[in-house]
Scaffold this motif. Structure first.
Motif, PDB file in Angstrom:
ATOM      1  N   LEU A  14      56.177  68.798  29.902  1.00 10.03           N
ATOM      2  CA  LEU A  14      56.967  68.592  31.329  1.00 10.03           C
ATOM      3  C   LEU A  14      55.438  68.553  31.847  1.00 10.03           C
ATOM      4  O   LEU A  14      54.788  69.884  31.755  1.00 10.03           O
ATOM      5  CB  LEU A  14      58.030  69.474  31.111  1.00 10.03           C
ATOM      6  CG  LEU A  14      59.430  69.072  30.141  1.00 10.03           C
ATOM      7  CD1 LEU A  14      60.457  70.529  30.525  1.00 10.03           C
ATOM      8  CD2 LEU A  14      59.209  67.842  30.748  1.00 10.03           C
ATOM      9  N   PHE A  15      55.814  68.722  33.283  1.00  7.73           N
ATOM     10  CA  PHE A  15      54.776  69.149  34.609  1.00  7.73           C
ATOM     11  C   PHE A  15      54.795  70.693  34.616  1.00  7.73           C
ATOM     12  O   PHE A  15      56.322  70.462  35.727  1.00  7.73           O
ATOM     13  CB  PHE A  15      54.444  67.493  35.457  1.00  7.73           C
ATOM     14  CG  PHE A  15      54.353  66.127  34.506  1.00  7.73           C
ATOM     15  CD1 PHE A  15      53.526  66.260  33.724  1.00  7.73           C
ATOM     16  CD2 PHE A  15      54.983  65.873  34.677  1.00  7.73           C
ATOM     17  CE1 PHE A  15      52.978  65.453  33.443  1.00  7.73           C
ATOM     18  CE2 PHE A  15      55.225  64.508  34.556  1.00  7.73           C
ATOM     19  CZ  PHE A  15      53.770  63.641  33.821  1.00  7.73           C
ATOM     20  N   PRO A  16      54.242  71.657  34.348  1.00  3.45           N
ATOM     21  CA  PRO A  16      55.371  72.828  34.683  1.00  3.45           C
ATOM     22  C   PRO A  16      54.965  72.956  36.028  1.00  3.45           C
ATOM     23  O   PRO A  16      55.644  73.858  36.675  1.00  3.45           O
ATOM     24  CB  PRO A  16      53.474  73.314  34.488  1.00  3.45           C
ATOM     25  CG  PRO A  16      52.710  72.165  34.251  1.00  3.45           C
ATOM     26  CD  PRO A  16      53.004  71.594  33.802  1.00  3.45           C
ATOM     27  N   HIS A  17      54.509  71.884  37.321  1.00  7.70           N
ATOM     28  CA  HIS A  17      54.311  71.908  38.551  1.00  7.70           C
ATOM     29  C   HIS A  17      55.084  71.551  39.456  1.00  7.70           C
ATOM     30  O   HIS A  17      55.435  71.684  40.658  1.00  7.70           O
ATOM     31  CB  HIS A  17      52.615  72.303  39.175  1.00  7.70           C
ATOM     32  CG  HIS A  17      52.708  70.471  38.895  1.00  7.70           C
ATOM     33  ND1 HIS A  17      52.318  70.017  37.697  1.00  7.70           N
ATOM     34  CD2 HIS A  17      52.009  70.264  39.917  1.00  7.70           C
ATOM     35  CE1 HIS A  17      52.074  68.612  38.178  1.00  7.70           C
ATOM     36  NE2 HIS A  17      51.651  68.869  39.613  1.00  7.70           N
ATOM     37  N   TRP A  18      56.749  70.785  38.755  1.00  4.83           N
ATOM     38  CA  TRP A  18      57.530  69.730  39.138  1.00  4.83           C
ATOM     39  C   TRP A  18      58.859  71.070  38.642  1.00  4.83           C
ATOM     40  O   TRP A  18      58.854  70.863  37.022  1.00  4.83           O
ATOM     41  CB  TRP A  18      57.624  68.872  38.414  1.00  4.83           C
ATOM     42  CG  TRP A  18      56.228  67.879  39.405  1.00  4.83           C
ATOM     43  CD1 TRP A  18      55.776  68.139  39.950  1.00  4.83           C
ATOM     44  CD2 TRP A  18      56.079  66.886  39.029  1.00  4.83           C
ATOM     45  NE1 TRP A  18      54.224  67.380  40.726  1.00  4.83           N
ATOM     46  CE2 TRP A  18      54.903  65.981  39.875  1.00  4.83           C
ATOM     47  CE3 TRP A  18      56.498  65.364  37.883  1.00  4.83           C
ATOM     48  CZ2 TRP A  18      54.118  64.772  39.725  1.00  4.83           C
ATOM     49  CZ3 TRP A  18      55.911  64.194  38.032  1.00  4.83           C
ATOM     50  CH2 TRP A  18      54.972  63.709  39.367  1.00  4.83           C
TER      51      TRP A  18
ATOM     52  N   TYR B 292      61.989  74.788  37.546  1.00 10.23           N
ATOM     53  CA  TYR B 292      60.605  75.080  36.830  1.00 10.23           C
ATOM     54  C   TYR B 292      60.756  74.930  35.308  1.00 10.23           C
ATOM     55  O   TYR B 292      61.692  75.743  34.918  1.00 10.23           O
ATOM     56  CB  TYR B 292      59.773  75.289  36.832  1.00 10.23           C
ATOM     57  CG  TYR B 292      59.414  75.562  38.814  1.00 10.23           C
ATOM     58  CD1 TYR B 292      58.076  73.980  39.190  1.00 10.23           C
ATOM     59  CD2 TYR B 292      59.880  75.962  40.026  1.00 10.23           C
ATOM     60  CE1 TYR B 292      58.288  73.764  40.959  1.00 10.23           C
ATOM     61  CE2 TYR B 292      59.706  75.846  40.894  1.00 10.23           C
ATOM     62  CZ  TYR B 292      59.022  74.457  41.619  1.00 10.23           C
ATOM     63  OH  TYR B 292      58.771  74.569  43.206  1.00 10.23           O
TER      64      TYR B 292
ATOM     65  N   THR C 222      50.253  68.057  28.407  1.00  8.20           N
ATOM     66  CA  THR C 222      50.649  67.554  30.121  1.00  8.20           C
ATOM     67  C   THR C 222      49.343  66.220  30.357  1.00  8.20           C
ATOM     68  O   THR C 222      50.681  64.912  31.204  1.00  8.20           O
ATOM     69  CB  THR C 222      50.195  68.299  30.760  1.00  8.20           C
ATOM     70  OG1 THR C 222      50.693  69.820  30.318  1.00  8.20           O
ATOM     71  CG2 THR C 222      50.652  68.329  32.013  1.00  8.20           C
TER      72      THR C 222
ATOM     73  N   ALA D 295      51.318  63.593  28.259  1.00  8.28           N
ATOM     74  CA  ALA D 295      53.045  62.964  28.686  1.00  8.28           C
ATOM     75  C   ALA D 295      52.263  61.965  30.457  1.00  8.28           C
ATOM     76  O   ALA D 295      53.856  60.867  29.759  1.00  8.28           O
ATOM     77  CB  ALA D 295      53.293  63.796  29.082  1.00  8.28           C
TER      78      ALA D 295
ATOM     79  N   ILE E 202      48.464  64.910  38.740  1.00 10.72           N
ATOM     80  CA  ILE E 202      48.810  66.607  38.017  1.00 10.72           C
ATOM     81  C   ILE E 202      47.843  67.304  38.301  1.00 10.72           C
ATOM     82  O   ILE E 202      47.905  68.442  37.977  1.00 10.72           O
ATOM     83  CB  ILE E 202      48.901  65.845  36.266  1.00 10.72           C
ATOM     84  CG1 ILE E 202      49.781  64.677  36.637  1.00 10.72           C
ATOM     85  CG2 ILE E 202      49.411  66.931  35.174  1.00 10.72           C
ATOM     86  CD1 ILE E 202      51.019  64.969  36.502  1.00 10.72           C
TER      87      ILE E 202
ATOM     88  N   PRO F 191      46.077  69.705  41.119  1.00  8.84           N
ATOM     89  CA  PRO F 191      47.747  70.858  41.864  1.00  8.84           C
ATOM     90  C   PRO F 191      47.499  71.812  40.858  1.00  8.84           C
ATOM     91  O   PRO F 191      47.349  72.900  40.958  1.00  8.84           O
ATOM     92  CB  PRO F 191      48.950  69.249  41.383  1.00  8.84           C
ATOM     93  CG  PRO F 191      49.079  68.337  42.286  1.00  8.84           C
ATOM     94  CD  PRO F 191      47.370  68.494  41.605  1.00  8.84           C
ATOM     95  N   LEU F 192      47.671  71.053  39.720  1.00 13.10           N
ATOM     96  CA  LEU F 192      47.427  72.508  38.208  1.00 13.10           C
ATOM     97  C   LEU F 192      45.874  73.170  38.297  1.00 13.10           C
ATOM     98  O   LEU F 192      45.777  74.618  37.512  1.00 13.10           O
ATOM     99  CB  LEU F 192      47.493  72.251  37.093  1.00 13.10           C
ATOM    100  CG  LEU F 192      49.632  71.475  36.691  1.00 13.10           C
ATOM    101  CD1 LEU F 192      48.852  70.440  35.201  1.00 13.10           C
ATOM    102  CD2 LEU F 192      50.135  72.417  36.827  1.00 13.10           C
TER     103      LEU F 192
ATOM    104  N   PHE G 157      51.889  78.412  38.498  1.00  9.05           N
ATOM    105  CA  PHE G 157      53.281  78.107  38.130  1.00  9.05           C
ATOM    106  C   PHE G 157      53.589  78.136  37.253  1.00  9.05           C
ATOM    107  O   PHE G 157      54.223  77.249  36.685  1.00  9.05           O
ATOM    108  CB  PHE G 157      52.761  76.203  37.910  1.00  9.05           C
ATOM    109  CG  PHE G 157      52.349  75.392  39.311  1.00  9.05           C
ATOM    110  CD1 PHE G 157      53.206  75.495  39.969  1.00  9.05           C
ATOM    111  CD2 PHE G 157      50.963  75.210  39.869  1.00  9.05           C
ATOM    112  CE1 PHE G 157      52.776  75.143  41.128  1.00  9.05           C
ATOM    113  CE2 PHE G 157      50.773  74.730  40.917  1.00  9.05           C
ATOM    114  CZ  PHE G 157      51.848  74.321  41.534  1.00  9.05           C
TER     115      PHE G 157
ATOM    116  N   ASN H 222      55.715  80.603  40.889  1.00  5.97           N
ATOM    117  CA  ASN H 222      57.105  80.036  41.872  1.00  5.97           C
ATOM    118  C   ASN H 222      57.893  80.657  42.058  1.00  5.97           C
ATOM    119  O   ASN H 222      59.097  79.726  42.648  1.00  5.97           O
ATOM    120  CB  ASN H 222      56.559  78.736  41.967  1.00  5.97           C
ATOM    121  CG  ASN H 222      56.978  78.216  40.179  1.00  5.97           C
ATOM    122  OD1 ASN H 222      57.726  79.257  39.580  1.00  5.97           O
ATOM    123  ND2 ASN H 222      56.608  77.282  39.493  1.00  5.97           N
TER     124      ASN H 222
END
Lengths: 349, 256
Positions: free
Chosen positions: A86-90, A132, B153, B156, B171, B174-175, B249, B254
């Protein structure tokens, strides 16, 4: 429908996937299984071109996958891996909307689809929409991963050990849910695992791989009763074979009519169910191990069976509660029939 | 997660940032008003107040120098870090890392000595020295930040049909942003301090009163310049700290 034709992957001289040909029919749940390094994951990833194949062909829905740009191909095929994917920042909703966004669906359609999927995976009543990934439990994150793979309603779903990182209890729930979603959606699924019990539970067909080669591709029960060679027999595990087979079979396959009576009178049959006015079983007459045939045993909800229950579970209950028969009940608790100890042997295969 | 326990130090950091910013602005604008204080503290020193240039002008010039050099460092550094983490540029990674490291091992004073004969005195040689000096943390952290993105990640992202550009923008960047910003933070802080030596080759910075004080044996000059440089560095650091938090994150990140 997915067709692999002579699929091969070479790294230098090593053939990690060696000449695999198999067809996964529409709506089939195909499990690729084998020991570590057998090439099952590589085979899966060649279907959506995460890994390019060296020889052979892959057809998805009759089309050669190399005729499409890889990104377009992948947007048409669902892909789920362990929850860390899973995209951790979404947020959850954004994660699920990944592919619809790439396909530039209008936002109202995306929002509706996300809600639909949250409902399908029973994630809708927990306020998860805006969370999240790190705020989710392992099981929730895994459901979101599968929901994301299904978001753009692909015909084909590829899953690479999706339940490998969750605890056994959660895995059990997730497997049941995936089986339900498969029944409801009729998707074609290709699923990689190294867990034979998981394969037997979910698969409609199992492809057993070893050292890059396809050893046997068959229905799970066939794998158990007619293993192609010693490797298959060893991999399935020589122990527990009979129980594994029963775990694939459901009570309804073994259920037969029950003898009923409304009073204590012993009927002609060795096992008789005393029922109430609503056809609910009250007691078992006879059929109790080590006791005279006239013994009356009050029916206990713990030793009843339902049509969907696995025969392994039914057998387990018979052994544990020392009864030779279980009443099979419908949703309202009415007597549908019975499964018996001797009936376990009598399945017409 | 206990939000109350986390937000408390965060809000006190914000109060610190605000009060130090106010102090900095007050000192920049009103340093000249403190002349009686410095005369009282250093009765033997005459003049006890640096008056050849206003501290406002010196601060603005200093900031301009740091801003321009940081912009160059960051754009070159991030671009280089991105390039060597793409499949096409992967083999250049050792080369780029080494070059950036050499840039930082070179003392800025030595860079000035080399660049001045070529580019003359003032702003330009200082800029070159600062850019070289500030490059390493940016390059290193860009590479490290992109390296922290889990391979699953990325898989995916590819498996869901994102193109290389979409993966980078949606992706990877931002990360990696928190770690990249941490590198920028180090780079900028270093350059706020290092910019002062530009005054030895005639660039106008907050180092000007410090150099003048050192040369003329005038301690109040040194104090006046040094206090402003130090305060500027602390305020900038606190501001970056807040910026970094926006891009975390993981656990407790967050929540806001």
């Amino acid at each position: 429908m997915i067709e692999l034709q002579g699929l091969t992957k070479r790294y230098g001289e090593t053939r990690v996937v060696d000449d695999i040909s198999l067809t996964v029919e529409q709506g089939e749940f195909c499990v690729l299984i084998g020991p570590s390094g057998c090439g099952k994951s590589t085979t899966l990833k060649m279907i959506n071109r995460l890994i390019s194949h060296s020889e052979g062909k892959v057809l998805v829905g009759g089309e050669d996958i190399t005729t499409l740009p890889p990104e377009r191909l992948r947007r048409r095929i669902g892909y789920a891996i362990q929850s860390i994917g899973l995209f951790p920042h979404w947020r959850v909703a954004d994660n699920i909307a990944t592919v619809p966004k790439l396909l530039k669906w209008p936002s109202s359609r995306i929002a509706a689809r996300v809600e639909e999927l949250l409902a399908l995976f029973q994630l809708d009543d927990e306020g998860l929409h805006d969370k999240y990934p790190h705020q989710l439990s392992g099981g929730q994150a895994q459901r979101v991963g599968v929901a994301r793979a299904l978001a753009a309603d692909p015909d084909v779903l590829l899953m690479d050990e999706p339940f490998g990182a969750v605890d056994p209890l959660t895995r059990d729930t997730l497997q049941a849910e995936l089986a339900r979603v498969h029944r409801q959606t009729g998707k074609t699924i290709v699923f990689v695992t190294h867990d034979m019990d998981e394969a037997l539970r979910l698969a409609s067909r199992v492809a057993l791989l070893n050292a890059g080669q396809l050893v046997q591709y068959d229905r799970p029960a066939e794998l158990l009763v007619a293993p192609a060679n010693d490797f298959v027999r060893d991999f399935i595990g020589r122990a527990d074979l009979g129980l594994k087979l029963l775990s694939r079979r459901r009570v309804e396959e073994y259920c037969r009519p029950a003898q009923r009576t409304r009073n204590n009178a012993i009927a002609s049959a060795p096992i008789t169910w005393q029922v109430d006015a609503n056809d609910r079983p009250m007691a078992l007459l006879g059929g109790r191990l080590g006791e005279p045939e006239t013994a009356r045993t009050v029916v206990n909800p713990e030793w009843t069976a339902t049509p969907e229950m696995s025969m392994k579970e039914a057998l387990s209950r018979m052994v544990w509660f020392r009864v030779t028969a279980l009443p099979v009940l419908d949703g309202e608790g009415r007597l549908l029939g019975e499964v018996t100890m001797s009936g376990v042997m009598g399945h017409r295969s | 997660m206990n939000v109350g326990a986390l937000s408390r130090p965060r809000s006190s950091r914000r109060a610190l940032l605000i009060s130090l910013s106010v102090l900095l602005i007050a000192l920049v604008v009103g340093m000249e008003q403190l002349a009686p204080l410095f005369r009282a503290l250093f009765p033997d020193q005459d003049p006890a107040m640096y008056e050849r240039e206003s501290f406002l002008n010196l601060t603005l010039a200093h900031l301009a120098l740091v801003l321009v050099s940081s912009l160059v460092s960051v754009s070159v550094g991030v671009a280089a870090g991105l390039f060597v983490t793409r499949p096409a540029g992967r083999e250049f990674e050792p080369l780029v890392s080494t070059l950036a490291a050499i840039g930082q091992t070179f003392p800025p004073a030595a860079v000035l000595a080399i660049v001045v004969p070529v580019a003359g005195f003032g702003f330009v040689p200082t800029l070159v020295a600062l850019v070289l000096y500030g490059l390493l943390p940016v390059v290193q952290n860009t590479i490290a930040g992109l390296g922290t993105v889990p391979s699953q990640t990325l898989e995916a992202a590819r498996g869901n049909g994102m193109s290389a550009w979409q993966i980078l923008w949606r992706i990877e960047l931002p990360l990696a942003m928190r770690v990249i910003i941490a590198g920028v933070r180090v780079s900028v802080i270093i350059n706020i301090g290092t910019a002062t030596i530009g005054s030895t080759v005639g660039a106008k910075t907050l180092g000007t009163p410090i150099i003048a004080g050192l040369v003329g044996n005038n301690l109040p000059y040194v104090v006046q310049g040094a206090v402003l440089v130090g305060l500027l560095a602390i305020v900038t650091d606190l501001a970056f700290e807040r910026l970094e938090q926006r891009f975390s994150f993981g656990e407790g990140g967050n929540a806001e």
